[in-house]
Design a protein around this motif. Structure first.
Motif, PDB file in Angstrom:
ATOM      1  N   SER A 150      39.463  35.927  34.531  1.00  0.00           N
ATOM      2  CA  SER A 150      39.185  35.074  35.497  1.00  0.00           C
ATOM      3  C   SER A 150      39.658  33.435  35.395  1.00  0.00           C
ATOM      4  O   SER A 150      40.098  32.974  34.550  1.00  0.00           O
ATOM      5  CB  SER A 150      37.759  34.920  35.786  1.00  0.00           C
ATOM      6  OG  SER A 150      37.014  34.308  34.538  1.00  0.00           O
ATOM      7  N   ASP A 151      39.651  32.875  36.759  1.00  0.00           N
ATOM      8  CA  ASP A 151      40.112  31.499  36.628  1.00  0.00           C
ATOM      9  C   ASP A 151      38.861  30.620  35.875  1.00  0.00           C
ATOM     10  O   ASP A 151      39.379  29.699  35.198  1.00  0.00           O
ATOM     11  CB  ASP A 151      39.957  30.758  37.892  1.00  0.00           C
ATOM     12  CG  ASP A 151      41.065  31.137  38.938  1.00  0.00           C
ATOM     13  OD1 ASP A 151      42.330  31.532  38.246  1.00  0.00           O
ATOM     14  OD2 ASP A 151      41.033  31.272  40.250  1.00  0.00           O
ATOM     15  N   TRP A 152      37.555  31.192  35.802  1.00  0.00           N
ATOM     16  CA  TRP A 152      36.681  30.375  34.827  1.00  0.00           C
ATOM     17  C   TRP A 152      37.099  30.432  33.153  1.00  0.00           C
ATOM     18  O   TRP A 152      37.241  29.368  32.792  1.00  0.00           O
ATOM     19  CB  TRP A 152      35.354  31.039  35.078  1.00  0.00           C
ATOM     20  CG  TRP A 152      34.234  30.285  34.104  1.00  0.00           C
ATOM     21  CD1 TRP A 152      33.646  29.145  34.537  1.00  0.00           C
ATOM     22  CD2 TRP A 152      33.462  30.752  33.174  1.00  0.00           C
ATOM     23  NE1 TRP A 152      32.616  28.929  33.666  1.00  0.00           N
ATOM     24  CE2 TRP A 152      32.753  29.896  32.566  1.00  0.00           C
ATOM     25  CE3 TRP A 152      33.865  31.769  32.084  1.00  0.00           C
ATOM     26  CZ2 TRP A 152      32.079  29.952  31.385  1.00  0.00           C
ATOM     27  CZ3 TRP A 152      33.318  31.976  31.026  1.00  0.00           C
ATOM     28  CH2 TRP A 152      32.124  31.144  30.549  1.00  0.00           C
ATOM     29  N   THR A 169      46.086  33.987  35.161  1.00  0.00           N
ATOM     30  CA  THR A 169      44.856  34.618  35.504  1.00  0.00           C
ATOM     31  C   THR A 169      45.127  36.084  36.155  1.00  0.00           C
ATOM     32  O   THR A 169      46.099  36.165  36.742  1.00  0.00           O
ATOM     33  CB  THR A 169      44.016  34.036  36.725  1.00  0.00           C
ATOM     34  OG1 THR A 169      43.728  32.698  36.151  1.00  0.00           O
ATOM     35  CG2 THR A 169      42.805  34.671  37.099  1.00  0.00           C
ATOM     36  N   TYR A 171      43.258  39.622  37.122  1.00  0.00           N
ATOM     37  CA  TYR A 171      41.907  40.673  37.131  1.00  0.00           C
ATOM     38  C   TYR A 171      42.315  42.055  36.673  1.00  0.00           C
ATOM     39  O   TYR A 171      43.425  42.667  37.325  1.00  0.00           O
ATOM     40  CB  TYR A 171      41.492  40.432  38.292  1.00  0.00           C
ATOM     41  CG  TYR A 171      41.041  39.268  39.125  1.00  0.00           C
ATOM     42  CD1 TYR A 171      39.888  38.574  38.269  1.00  0.00           C
ATOM     43  CD2 TYR A 171      41.284  38.668  40.274  1.00  0.00           C
ATOM     44  CE1 TYR A 171      39.398  37.252  38.987  1.00  0.00           C
ATOM     45  CE2 TYR A 171      41.154  37.390  40.596  1.00  0.00           C
ATOM     46  CZ  TYR A 171      40.160  36.648  39.959  1.00  0.00           C
ATOM     47  OH  TYR A 171      40.018  35.360  40.429  1.00  0.00           O
ATOM     48  N   PHE A 274      33.701  37.463  33.961  1.00  0.00           N
ATOM     49  CA  PHE A 274      33.904  37.975  35.282  1.00  0.00           C
ATOM     50  C   PHE A 274      32.998  39.000  35.508  1.00  0.00           C
ATOM     51  O   PHE A 274      32.298  38.973  36.437  1.00  0.00           O
ATOM     52  CB  PHE A 274      35.384  38.293  35.303  1.00  0.00           C
ATOM     53  CG  PHE A 274      35.760  39.365  36.731  1.00  0.00           C
ATOM     54  CD1 PHE A 274      36.076  38.554  37.587  1.00  0.00           C
ATOM     55  CD2 PHE A 274      35.949  40.600  36.621  1.00  0.00           C
ATOM     56  CE1 PHE A 274      36.469  39.230  38.890  1.00  0.00           C
ATOM     57  CE2 PHE A 274      36.361  41.259  37.900  1.00  0.00           C
ATOM     58  CZ  PHE A 274      36.538  40.537  38.891  1.00  0.00           C
ATOM     59  N   GLY A 295      32.487  33.618  36.067  1.00  0.00           N
ATOM     60  CA  GLY A 295      33.403  34.258  36.710  1.00  0.00           C
ATOM     61  C   GLY A 295      32.874  34.845  37.983  1.00  0.00           C
ATOM     62  O   GLY A 295      33.717  35.578  38.741  1.00  0.00           O
ATOM     63  N   GLU A 298      33.885  34.604  41.527  1.00  0.00           N
ATOM     64  CA  GLU A 298      34.991  35.554  41.766  1.00  0.00           C
ATOM     65  C   GLU A 298      34.962  36.774  41.918  1.00  0.00           C
ATOM     66  O   GLU A 298      35.896  37.477  42.674  1.00  0.00           O
ATOM     67  CB  GLU A 298      36.261  35.341  40.634  1.00  0.00           C
ATOM     68  CG  GLU A 298      36.378  33.763  40.137  1.00  0.00           C
ATOM     69  CD  GLU A 298      37.091  33.409  39.000  1.00  0.00           C
ATOM     70  OE1 GLU A 298      38.386  34.019  39.029  1.00  0.00           O
ATOM     71  OE2 GLU A 298      36.687  32.728  38.211  1.00  0.00           O
ATOM     72  N   ALA A 299      34.008  37.428  41.512  1.00  0.00           N
ATOM     73  CA  ALA A 299      33.612  38.869  41.642  1.00  0.00           C
ATOM     74  C   ALA A 299      32.925  39.166  42.851  1.00  0.00           C
ATOM     75  O   ALA A 299      33.110  40.241  43.553  1.00  0.00           O
ATOM     76  CB  ALA A 299      33.152  39.533  40.461  1.00  0.00           C
TER      77      ALA A 299
END
Length: 364
Positions: A150-152, A169, A171, A274, A295, A298-299
């Motif tokens: 994830s970007d996190w 990144t 997924y 994530f 994250g 993002e999900a």
């Protein structure tokens, strides 16, 4: 081209995503390579190679390997026979053991970081994790590419000193042919799936369920998973008077069955890189309630595929669950939006195609 997918141990049920990603490779032939096999390993859909099972170890061989990176000759010969082009290790600590193998075979190393491996407050701090923390910079320097789920996680890796130019990144994705709903819920079940540890927030969920069940008397919570806090959380549910069912660990088929029955999914994790389980729930057209931590945003799309509450806000958790349980058209609308969101962004076949592109770049 052959790729070695490295994991120290093959393979707990909580990591079926590793097996699924390996099986979905099309232009690369995967082999899962490990140092040991768990007694209750998930069924493996691709070939596996557990090094001590195949060629054994000389006396003191594992100690020499882990402390001094001395690869036994019999392992070296076996691995060379596989004609690998690349090694892909999952989790930072596992990369410590994959790295000497990759170096011995002159293979480029890819490392995927999943979450706990970038956590500076990992507790309890075992000797193994302390050793990993001390050597993490060596992994950053040695890996050809560092994959963040994830970007996190990407931001955490940069903070820990990984060169930004090495990080991508990516997924992992889920199998939408497997996670496909066939029917919708028949009862007001709130479902949680996760390891029963403090960071997963199950205690917060139980406390929020007090108000949910006061407002919606027929509601109940089903908690799937095992872990060190299981008995403590059962006692907490009893103390609170919450109707809760603890199923223990379940197979992927059983988890999917619970997702068929549930009205919504709620796992208020306080540390989540994530969370593929959120994508799985959305693929099954379950709206999600969770904390807006790590994250997770993002999900899950807040107010579109579910509701995200500030971390630790159990009142908001309860309010969101009550809203969804009391509004079937909203649940249906968010469930459909969740399925579409996963189809666009987390389709396993498409994501694995992108992963193969990462491999291509490294080998070109």
């Amino acid at each position: 081209m052959n790729v070695a997918i490295f994991r120290e141990s093959l393979l707990p049920y909580s990591e079926t995503f590793i097996a699924a990603q390996a099986a979905s490779l099309r232009r690369y032939q995967p082999t899962l390579v490990a140092l040991k096999r768990l007694p209750n390993s998930v069924p493996l859909p691709v070939p596996s190679l557990v090094l001590p099972e195949e060629r054994g170890l000389p006396a003191g061989g594992m100690t020499a390997f882990k402390l001094f990176s001395q690869v036994p000759r019999r392992w070296d010969k076996l691995l060379r026979e596989q004609q690998f082009s690349l090694m892909h290790a999952h989790f930072g600590p596992d990369a410590l053991w994959g790295l000497p193998l990759a170096r011995r075979l002159a293979l480029p190393l890819v490392v995927t970081f999943h979450g706990y491996d970038v956590n500076p407050t990992q507790t309890p701090l075992s000797h193994g994790y302390r050793y990993y923390q001390a050597r993490r910079g060596h992994i950053f320097r040695s890996a050809k590419r560092v994959v963040a789920v994830s970007d996190w996680i990407r931001q955490r890796l940069e903070t820990l000193g990984c060169p930004p130019s090495k990080i991508v990144t990516h997924y992992i994705g889920i199998d939408l042919n497997y996670f496909t709903p066939t029917r919708r819920e028949s009862e007001p079940v709130v479902l949680a799936v996760g390891r029963l540890i403090e960071s997963k927030g199950v205690r917060d969920l139980l406390q929020a369920m007090v108000e949910v069940q006061r407002r919606i008397p027929g509601a109940r919570v089903v908690i799937v998973g095992g872990g060190p806090l299981e008995e403590d959380l059962k006692a907490e549910a009893s103390r609170l008077g919450v109707r809760a069912e603890f199923t223990g660990p379940q197979t992927p088929e059983q988890v999917r069955g619970w997702m068929e029955r549930a009205a919504l999914f709620c796992l208020p994790s306080r540390h989540e890189a994530f969370g593929l389980v959120y994508a799985e729930a959305q693929a099954m057209q379950l709206p999600v309630v969770a904390y807006a931590h790590g994250g997770v945003p993002e999900a899950v799309r807040d107010k579109e595929t579910g509701f995200l509450a500030p971390t630790g806000d159990k009142v908001a958790l309860a309010r969101h669950m009550i809203t969804l349980l009391g509004d079937e058209p909203l649940r249906i609308r968010m469930g459909q939006a969740g399925r579409e969101h996963v189809q666009r962004h987390f389709n396993l076949q498409h994501q694995t195609h992108l992963l193969e592109g990462i491999y291509d770049q490294i080998l070109s």
